[in-house]
Write a protein that holds these residues in place. Structure first.
Motif, PDB file in Angstrom:
ATOM      1  N   ALA A 227       0.835  -1.203   0.000  1.00 38.19           N
ATOM      2  CA  ALA A 227       0.000   0.000   0.000  1.00 38.19           C
ATOM      3  C   ALA A 227       0.871   1.254   0.000  1.00 38.19           C
ATOM      4  CB  ALA A 227      -0.925  -0.007   1.223  1.00 38.19           C
ATOM      5  N   ALA A 228       1.946   1.230   0.778  1.00 35.92           N
ATOM      6  CA  ALA A 228       2.798   2.417   0.850  1.00 35.92           C
ATOM      7  C   ALA A 228       3.472   2.683  -0.496  1.00 35.92           C
ATOM      8  CB  ALA A 228       3.839   2.238   1.949  1.00 35.92           C
ATOM      9  N   VAL A 229       3.906   1.620  -1.144  1.00 35.10           N
ATOM     10  CA  VAL A 229       4.546   1.806  -2.455  1.00 35.10           C
ATOM     11  C   VAL A 229       3.544   2.398  -3.448  1.00 35.10           C
ATOM     12  CG1 VAL A 229       5.571   0.607  -4.412  1.00 35.10           C
ATOM     13  CG2 VAL A 229       6.230  -0.018  -2.084  1.00 35.10           C
ATOM     14  N   TRP A 230       2.319   1.847  -3.463  1.00 33.62           N
ATOM     15  CA  TRP A 230       1.321   2.351  -4.418  1.00 33.62           C
ATOM     16  C   TRP A 230       0.951   3.792  -4.116  1.00 33.62           C
ATOM     17  CZ3 TRP A 230       1.935  -0.280  -8.312  1.00 33.62           C
ATOM     18  CH2 TRP A 230       1.867  -1.661  -8.353  1.00 33.62           C
ATOM     19  N   LEU A 231       0.940   4.140  -2.843  1.00 38.79           N
ATOM     20  CA  LEU A 231       0.589   5.526  -2.506  1.00 38.79           C
ATOM     21  C   LEU A 231       1.612   6.488  -3.098  1.00 38.79           C
ATOM     22  CD1 LEU A 231      -1.278   7.440  -0.971  1.00 38.79           C
ATOM     23  CD2 LEU A 231       0.226   7.217   0.995  1.00 38.79           C
ATOM     24  N   VAL A 232       2.882   6.139  -2.982  1.00 37.40           N
ATOM     25  CA  VAL A 232       3.916   7.003  -3.551  1.00 37.40           C
ATOM     26  C   VAL A 232       3.743   7.096  -5.068  1.00 37.40           C
ATOM     27  CG1 VAL A 232       6.386   7.254  -3.946  1.00 37.40           C
ATOM     28  CG2 VAL A 232       5.545   6.567  -1.689  1.00 37.40           C
ATOM     29  N   MET A 233       3.517   5.939  -5.686  1.00 38.26           N
ATOM     30  CA  MET A 233       3.336   5.946  -7.151  1.00 38.26           C
ATOM     31  C   MET A 233       2.111   6.772  -7.544  1.00 38.26           C
ATOM     32  SD  MET A 233       5.314   3.416  -8.840  1.00 38.26           S
ATOM     33  CE  MET A 233       4.183   2.784 -10.064  1.00 38.26           C
ATOM     34  N   SER A 234       1.058   6.633  -6.762  1.00 40.25           N
ATOM     35  CA  SER A 234      -0.152   7.366  -7.119  1.00 40.25           C
ATOM     36  C   SER A 234       0.112   8.871  -7.054  1.00 40.25           C
ATOM     37  CB  SER A 234      -1.299   6.939  -6.211  1.00 40.25           C
ATOM     38  OG  SER A 234      -1.871   8.015  -5.550  1.00 40.25           O
ATOM     39  N   CYS A 235       0.915   9.295  -6.072  1.00 40.96           N
ATOM     40  CA  CYS A 235       1.242  10.722  -5.997  1.00 40.96           C
ATOM     41  C   CYS A 235       2.010  11.165  -7.232  1.00 40.96           C
ATOM     42  CB  CYS A 235       2.071  11.008  -4.759  1.00 40.96           C
ATOM     43  SG  CYS A 235       1.140  10.839  -3.255  1.00 40.96           S
ATOM     44  N   VAL A 236       2.899  10.302  -7.709  1.00 39.55           N
ATOM     45  CA  VAL A 236       3.665  10.670  -8.905  1.00 39.55           C
ATOM     46  C   VAL A 236       2.709  10.934 -10.068  1.00 39.55           C
ATOM     47  CG1 VAL A 236       5.314   9.818 -10.609  1.00 39.55           C
ATOM     48  CG2 VAL A 236       5.705   9.405  -8.169  1.00 39.55           C
ATOM     49  N   PHE A 237       1.729  10.037 -10.235  1.00 41.48           N
ATOM     50  CA  PHE A 237       0.773  10.252 -11.325  1.00 41.48           C
ATOM     51  C   PHE A 237      -0.118  11.465 -11.048  1.00 41.48           C
ATOM     52  CE2 PHE A 237       1.790   5.819 -12.304  1.00 41.48           C
ATOM     53  CZ  PHE A 237       2.063   5.966 -13.646  1.00 41.48           C
ATOM     54  N   GLY A 238      -0.437  11.668  -9.781  1.00 39.05           N
ATOM     55  CA  GLY A 238      -1.257  12.833  -9.437  1.00 39.05           C
ATOM     56  C   GLY A 238      -0.554  14.126  -9.809  1.00 39.05           C
ATOM     57  N   ILE A 239       0.740  14.179  -9.515  1.00 40.65           N
ATOM     58  CA  ILE A 239       1.496  15.386  -9.856  1.00 40.65           C
ATOM     59  C   ILE A 239       1.585  15.528 -11.372  1.00 40.65           C
ATOM     60  CG2 ILE A 239       3.761  16.489  -9.710  1.00 40.65           C
ATOM     61  CD1 ILE A 239       4.035  15.160  -6.922  1.00 40.65           C
ATOM     62  N   ALA A 240       1.832  14.401 -12.047  1.00 41.60           N
ATOM     63  CA  ALA A 240       1.908  14.447 -13.508  1.00 41.60           C
ATOM     64  C   ALA A 240       0.595  14.976 -14.076  1.00 41.60           C
ATOM     65  CB  ALA A 240       2.209  13.064 -14.072  1.00 41.60           C
ATOM     66  N   ALA A 241      -0.522  14.468 -13.561  1.00 40.27           N
ATOM     67  CA  ALA A 241      -1.820  14.908 -14.088  1.00 40.27           C
ATOM     68  C   ALA A 241      -2.007  16.392 -13.848  1.00 40.27           C
ATOM     69  CB  ALA A 241      -2.956  14.111 -13.440  1.00 40.27           C
ATOM     70  N   SER A 242      -1.617  16.873 -12.672  1.00 43.35           N
ATOM     71  CA  SER A 242      -1.896  18.285 -12.422  1.00 43.35           C
ATOM     72  C   SER A 242      -0.949  19.180 -13.208  1.00 43.35           C
ATOM     73  CB  SER A 242      -1.861  18.585 -10.925  1.00 43.35           C
ATOM     74  OG  SER A 242      -0.544  18.646 -10.472  1.00 43.35           O
ATOM     75  N   MET A 243       0.190  18.636 -13.671  1.00 41.52           N
ATOM     76  CA  MET A 243       1.086  19.448 -14.500  1.00 41.52           C
ATOM     77  C   MET A 243       0.396  19.897 -15.787  1.00 41.52           C
ATOM     78  SD  MET A 243       3.619  19.860 -12.740  1.00 41.52           S
ATOM     79  CE  MET A 243       4.559  20.859 -13.863  1.00 41.52           C
ATOM     80  N   THR A 244      -0.539  19.084 -16.267  1.00 46.99           N
ATOM     81  CA  THR A 244      -1.260  19.447 -17.483  1.00 46.99           C
ATOM     82  C   THR A 244      -1.890  20.826 -17.373  1.00 46.99           C
ATOM     83  OG1 THR A 244      -1.709  17.154 -17.963  1.00 46.99           O
ATOM     84  CG2 THR A 244      -3.197  18.744 -18.939  1.00 46.99           C
ATOM     85  N   PHE A 245      -2.285  21.202 -16.155  1.00 44.03           N
ATOM     86  CA  PHE A 245      -2.951  22.486 -16.014  1.00 44.03           C
ATOM     87  C   PHE A 245      -1.961  23.634 -15.880  1.00 44.03           C
ATOM     88  CE2 PHE A 245      -6.016  19.316 -15.000  1.00 44.03           C
ATOM     89  CZ  PHE A 245      -7.106  19.744 -15.732  1.00 44.03           C
ATOM     90  N   HIS A 246      -0.690  23.311 -15.687  1.00 46.75           N
ATOM     91  CA  HIS A 246       0.321  24.359 -15.709  1.00 46.75           C
ATOM     92  C   HIS A 246       0.808  24.570 -17.133  1.00 46.75           C
ATOM     93  CE1 HIS A 246       1.088  24.405 -11.244  1.00 46.75           C
ATOM     94  NE2 HIS A 246       0.418  23.297 -11.393  1.00 46.75           N
TER      95      HIS A 246
END
Lengths: 473, 290
Positions: A27-46
């Motif tokens: 779970a901890a590993v997936w949480l970190v990975m999910s944050c990476v994708f979350g940041i990537a997704a929000s970069m689209t709006f920058h």
């Protein structure tokens, strides 16, 4: 059963070790990975063109990867691990077949990985909160059943007859997930229903997953932790029971948005249910208030902080959802970032924070190694502002966006642009959450590693202690 | 709560109720819907997508366009206009008949300069009385039903979308968010395939301050051979490729555009009427024909 056959808490904890280590570390590993994708997704709006050449980072894939990893990768395994431990501890019984459960946990994590690869390759199912392709969904269902069955066997072998509220919540969550998940797999992926019935099934699933499953699993931990952490009895069992009933009765009807091509009675029912969720919310607030008032324990960034912040976020998210269910307000907030905002508050603010508290509480008992309180505090002081910075600007941005959408004199693009500021702050929130997730990962992995190191050390010590005697003989 | 069977019973009852209402009932009510007839033209609606457009629906799903685009049009009400075409032979009886239903329009101007809108009423039922009164005395009226609402004012559709619009879609993606405009009728709004291709390749090339991400990976940049490809995008300014190169859409891009052009849900239906009916769909096979 006789008292002599009741195992000690230590024995119970060590029976949980294998499955819990597997569930929590994954779970901890997936949480970190999910944050990476979350940041990537929000970069689209920058910078909208940032992933113009890259299919992996493109918004329509990074976003589902984020939610898939957050819900299936992090939330469900950590909820299961905590629930399993609660069933064992509260039932005063050792976990049944820990090895099989840990195989189930590995299978689950493998299914999450397969799902992630599928999403990255464009095999998304296309339904929000149920993004995984069907082959991955089947793996997850099997893995869940494997774990849930032995969790249930553990429960039924319990030595303590009387039930504590956390057990009701955990048991209901074990029952809920296979039902909603298998219905959805069958009706969306194997024998797809036609037309908007698909949307109906998908929204029903999402409502039950986010508003019922997460609530049941999260509150199971809350109701156990609050009394333990404040050293006061739960006030009261009846109120907790009331929360349980009302979450089941109302929560299960949520999910259908106000605006949809479905018949109007469906969204009306669903909106009424979202408003009624205020009832369990108020009951929960009173349980927490009555239980913790006058407690001597200072919160100070420790476990109690995580747990209380979790309850606060639950209440805020439920309130926001209830407000947005009123037709006059839904006209503004539907189709905006508003609903996404309170859903992230529910996921990060309520569920994840509650799980962090529970895991930090359980892990030292299971591994026999304390976690440095400073690392826990550090985690809280980045994760808490992170969750707020992610969710609140999104909620406010959503309102601004909705007002612009409803204003016919404003061009469409204005509505997207007014929400941008919210997104930019949200990225900061996501980064803080990611830092928190890294601390969490470190805490979990260090506990597990030190556990094995202690074992190895004592084994070596044993061996060296024995040798001289052997030699002498 | 003493026994665990109560817990399971409670969970079972609660969940089966919502399951029945949100899974079973819709399936019974809508799951077997078939083509319907449009009103009043009696054409069959909808028509299943085929070929490139059907493949494009898969591309749309796999790229997750749904996270930014909805495909459903809402409607807040309807505007019903009663238009008088012919006041009949005896105009004063006609006027009297109109006046009986709607005293406000009892003015001689009402029946001059026809055809013209003589009344605006709240719903179709209210217009019926007027229609009946005028036809009874030999006049000729028509009723225009014009859906209203912010989505419709934005030009996202002529009417609200209803379950019937989606019966041949799988995966159905009505969407819950509008970071970009609604696409339920994008095929009738932006019917030019070249516009669509340029927009996917470089949204800013068609709309200066667009914030839609660009999908350059759906295109191929290649050296111009002996003759330039007929399919190459016509780009200018920043988005144009370096001299000697051309940008050619891949199959996926062409499928996606065919799908976008097929998005159109404005046929007048019994449950969602629009009169006069919108103009017929332009051919969406221009891309397919290439």
């Amino acid at each position: 059963m006789t008292a002599t056959s009741t195992p000690s808490p230590k024995q119970i904890d060590s029976s949980c070790r294998l499955p819990l280590f597997t569930l929590f570390s994954g779970a901890a590993v997936w949480l970190v990975m999910s944050c990476v994708f979350g940041i990537a997704a929000s970069m689209t709006f920058h910078k909208p063109d940032i992933f113009a050449e890259c299919t992996v980072g493109t918004y329509g894939r990074a976003y589902p990867a984020w939610s898939h990893l957050l819900v299936y990768g992090f939330a469900i395994p950590s909820g299961l691990g905590v629930g399993l431990w609660l069933l064992a501890r509260l039932g005063r019984v050792e976990v049944a077949k820990p090895f099989v459960i840990s195989i189930g946990a590995k299978l689950w994590h493998a299914g999450v990985l397969v799902g992630l690869v599928g999403i990255m390759n464009g095999q998304t199912s296309g339904y929000e909160w149920f993004e995984l392709p069907r082959y991955a969904a089947v793996i997850l269902l099997l893995a869940f059943m494997l774990m849930a069955i032995w969790a249930f066997v553990t429960y039924s072998r319990r030595n303590e007859e009387s039930l504590y509220p956390s057990q009701w919540f955990t048991l209901a969550s074990l029952f809920w997930f296979p039902w909603i998940f298998s219905t959805t797999i069958l009706l969306l992926q194997f024998f797809p229903v036609r037309g908007v019935v698909q949307s109906s099934v998908a929204w029903w699933f999402a409502g039950n997953l986010l508003n019922v499953w997460l609530t049941l699993s999260g509150l199971a931990a809350t109701f156990y932790l609050l009394p333990k952490l404040t050293n006061r009895p739960l006030q009261s069992h009846y109120l907790a029971l009331f929360v349980f009933w009302t979450v089941l009765i109302f929560g299960t009807w949520t999910g259908i948005p106000m605006h949809s091509p479905l018949p109007a009675w469906m969204s009306t029912l669903s909106s009424a249910a979202a408003v009624m969720m205020i009832v369990p919310m108020l009951a929960l607030a009173s349980v927490v208030f009555l239980t913790t008032i006058g407690a001597k324990t200072a919160c100070g960034g420790g476990l109690l902080c995580f747990s209380k912040f979790g309850v606060l976020s639950f209440n805020l998210a439920t309130l926001a959802a209830a407000i947005a269910a009123c037709p006059a307000i839904a006209r503004i907030t539907d189709f905006t970032w508003f609903n996404h905002g309170h859903t992230t508050l529910r996921l990060y603010g309520f569920f994840a924070m509650t799980m962090f508290a529970a895991i930090y509480y359980i892990l030292p008992k299971v591994s026999g190694v304390e976690i440095c309180p400073r690392r826990i505090k550090g985690h809280f002081w980045v994760a808490m502002p992170g969750a707020l910075l992610l969710a609140v600007p999104m909620i406010i941005g959503g309102i601004k966006q909705g007002l612009k959408l409803a204003d016919m004199s404003a061009p469409f693009l204005d509505s997207t642009k007014v929400a941008m500021l919210g997104f930019r702050i949200g990225t900061l929130g996501e980064v803080l959450i990611a830092i928190g997730a890294l601390i969490f990962l470190a805490n979990v992995l260090l506990s597990i590693i030190s556990h094995y190191r202690v074992i190895a050390k004592s084994a070596i010590a044993d061996a060296t202690a024995k040798q001289p005697t052997e030699v002498r003989l | 709560m003493k026994s665990s069977s109560t817990i399971f019973l409670a969970a079972f009852i609660a969940l089966s109720a919502s399951w029945a209402a949100f899974v079973l009932v819709p399936q019974i009510q809508l799951g077997r819907a078939d083509q319907a007839k449009t009103v009043p033209a009696e054409d069959k609606y909808p028509v299943a997508r085929a070929g490139l457009a059907a493949q494009g629906a898969e591309v749309y799903r796999s790229l997750g366009c749904v996270y930014c685009h909805s495909q459903q049009v809402g409607q807040q009400g309807v505007k019903v206009e009663v238009v008088l075409f012919d006041a009949g032979t005896n105009t004063s009886t006609t006027l009297a008949a109109i006046a009986k239903v709607n005293p406000e329009i009892n003015k001689p101007e009402t029946i001059t300069g026809l055809p013209k809108e003589i009344a605006r009423v709240a719903d179709i039922a209210a217009s019926d009385a007027l229609v009946k009164a005028v036809t009874a005395v030999g006049g000729k009226v028509e009723v225009n039903v014009i859906p209203t609402g912010s989505d419709i004012s934005r030009g996202w559709g002529k009417r609200r979308t209803v379950a019937q619009d989606y019966i041949y879609d799988s995966v159905v993606q009505p969407g819950t968010r509008r970071a970009g405009p609604d696409l339920a009728n994008v095929g009738s709004r932006l019917a030019d395939p070249n516009w669509q291709l340029n927009h996917l390749y470089a949204p800013k090339s068609v709309l200066k301050d667009s914030v839609m991400p660009s999908y350059r990976f759906l295109f191929e940049k290649r050296k111009i051979g002996k003759v330039a490809s007929a399919e190459a995008l016509k780009l200018t300014g920043d988005s144009a490729p370096a001299a000697g190169f051309e940008i050619v859409p891949t199959d996926k891009a062409r499928q996606l555009v065919a799908y976008l052009l097929s998005l159109r849900s404005d046929a007048p239906l019994f449950e969602s009427p629009v009169t006069p009916p919108p103009a017929p769909a332009p051919s969406t096979n221009t891309v397919a024909a290439k």
